[in-house]
Design a protein around this motif. Structure first.
Motif, PDB file in Angstrom:
ATOM      1  N   CYS A  14       0.997  -1.289   0.033  1.00 47.45           N
ATOM      2  CA  CYS A  14       0.018   0.019   0.070  1.00 47.45           C
ATOM      3  C   CYS A  14       0.960   1.309   0.052  1.00 47.45           C
ATOM      4  N   GLY A  16      -0.671   4.311  -0.063  1.00 47.45           N
ATOM      5  CA  GLY A  16      -1.521   5.442   0.538  1.00 47.45           C
ATOM      6  C   GLY A  16      -2.331   6.320  -0.657  1.00 47.45           C
ATOM      7  N   CYS A  17      -2.491   5.918  -1.660  1.00 51.93           N
ATOM      8  CA  CYS A  17      -2.983   6.579  -2.661  1.00 51.93           C
ATOM      9  C   CYS A  17      -4.450   6.929  -2.532  1.00 51.93           C
ATOM     10  N   ARG A  18      -4.931   6.187  -1.656  1.00 49.65           N
ATOM     11  CA  ARG A  18      -6.556   6.297  -1.302  1.00 49.65           C
ATOM     12  C   ARG A  18      -7.539   6.221  -2.330  1.00 49.65           C
ATOM     13  N   ALA A  19      -7.087   5.529  -3.563  1.00 52.68           N
ATOM     14  CA  ALA A  19      -7.985   5.423  -4.584  1.00 52.68           C
ATOM     15  C   ALA A  19      -9.145   4.551  -4.210  1.00 52.68           C
ATOM     16  N   CYS A  20      -8.887   3.670  -3.188  1.00 51.47           N
ATOM     17  CA  CYS A  20      -9.857   2.640  -2.858  1.00 51.47           C
ATOM     18  C   CYS A  20     -10.852   3.489  -2.132  1.00 51.47           C
ATOM     19  N   PRO A  56      -4.422   0.050   5.159  1.00 54.19           N
ATOM     20  CA  PRO A  56      -6.051  -0.054   4.727  1.00 54.19           C
ATOM     21  C   PRO A  56      -6.930  -1.044   5.649  1.00 54.19           C
ATOM     22  N   TRP A 124      -9.485  -0.935  -8.041  1.00 51.62           N
ATOM     23  CA  TRP A 124      -8.900   0.454  -8.107  1.00 51.62           C
ATOM     24  C   TRP A 124      -7.232   0.500  -7.522  1.00 51.62           C
ATOM     25  N   CYS A 125      -7.012  -0.527  -6.957  1.00 53.33           N
ATOM     26  CA  CYS A 125      -5.736  -0.725  -6.218  1.00 53.33           C
ATOM     27  C   CYS A 125      -4.744  -1.028  -7.240  1.00 53.33           C
ATOM     28  N   SER A 127      -1.471  -1.103  -7.005  1.00 49.86           N
ATOM     29  CA  SER A 127      -0.300  -1.578  -6.392  1.00 49.86           C
ATOM     30  C   SER A 127      -0.633  -3.087  -5.998  1.00 49.86           C
ATOM     31  N   ALA A 129      -2.139  -3.871  -3.493  1.00 50.67           N
ATOM     32  CA  ALA A 129      -2.175  -4.283  -2.099  1.00 50.67           C
ATOM     33  C   ALA A 129      -3.442  -4.959  -1.686  1.00 50.67           C
TER      34      ALA A 129
HETATM   35  S1  SF4 Z   1      -5.709   1.874  -3.444  1.00 48.32           S
HETATM   36 FE1  SF4 Z   1      -4.451   0.410  -2.850  1.00 48.32          FE
HETATM   37  S2  SF4 Z   1      -2.251   1.280  -2.657  1.00 48.32           S
HETATM   38 FE2  SF4 Z   1      -3.848   2.870  -2.800  1.00 48.32          FE
HETATM   39  S3  SF4 Z   1      -4.419   3.496  -0.475  1.00 48.32           S
HETATM   40 FE3  SF4 Z   1      -6.031   1.665  -1.161  1.00 48.32          FE
HETATM   41  S4  SF4 Z   1      -4.881   0.067  -0.658  1.00 48.32           S
HETATM   42 FE4  SF4 Z   1      -3.228   1.523  -0.654  1.00 48.32          FE
END
Ligand code: SF4
Ligand code: SF4
Length: 174
Positions: A14, A16-20, A56, A124-125, A127, A129
């Motif tokens: 993760c 920390g992009c916060r797309a989720c 997350p 949408w994640c 990376s 994670a």
């Molecule tokens: S979308 Fe994925 S990488 Fe981005 S904050 Fe949420 S869990 Fe972390």
């Protein structure tokens, strides 16, 4: 047999992009995709760039009582705040409650008809994670509560069935 849906979380991936958070809140907005607000998301990301902490956490059950004890985790030398990993919507914090109504928010795995191939936070994640898995287990399918039922259940627990019933009757009269 019952189907068990699992979102696996790899905190090391993760960023920390916060797309989720954004897509979860958009999916659950009314009308759908009309707004984004992380406070309405069923997934929240613990965020502390100075300590390199991005975790997350996905919203679980509502609980009417706060717990008597607290846990503090230290992992790889990083100290996490109390309640950090708890998934509950509970009286002692604002997390996983709708900011306007104060009703509990719970992950519904993006229930949709027809079903989505994967929950949106996973899609949408970028990376990886979050990853999704389904498996079959012995047992009956549990009856799932809809969003409205979860809200009503928490109101009944808080105010009692009679008060909620009276309020609904008043609302129905207009
Ligand atoms: S979308 Fe994925 S990488 Fe981005 S904050 Fe949420 S869990 Fe972390
Ligand atoms: S599975 Fe759907 S409802 Fe649950 S946290 Fe992810 S986006 Fe939100």
């Amino acid at each position: 047999m019952k189907k068990v849906k699992v979102i696996k979380i790899d905190v090391d991936k993760c960023n920390g992009c916060r797309a989720c958070e954004a897509v979860c809140s958009a999916f659950h907005s009314v009308p759908k995709y009309s707004s984004t607000n992380p406070e309405r998301s069923r997934i929240r990301v613990l965020f502390d760039p100075l300590k390199d902490i991005y975790v997350p956490v996905i919203a679980g059950e509502y609980t009417e009582a706060e717990c008597n004890g607290r846990d503090i985790y230290t992992i790889d030398g990083k100290v996490y705040d109390e309640c950090s990993f708890c998934r509950a919507s509970c009286p002692s914090r604002k997390l996983f409650k709708d900011p306007d109504s104060d009703l509990p928010l719970k992950c519904d795995m993006c229930e949709e008809e027809p079903p989505l191939p994967e929950p949106l936070c996973v899609q949408w994640c970028l990376s990886d994670a979050l990853t999704y898995e389904e498996r079959e287990e012995e047992g009956e399918e549990e009856e799932k509560l809809g969003e409205m039922e979860i809200g009503l259940e928490s109101l009944v627990k808080k105010h009692g069935a009679k008060k909620v019933k009276d309020a609904l009757a008043r609302l129905a009269k207009g």
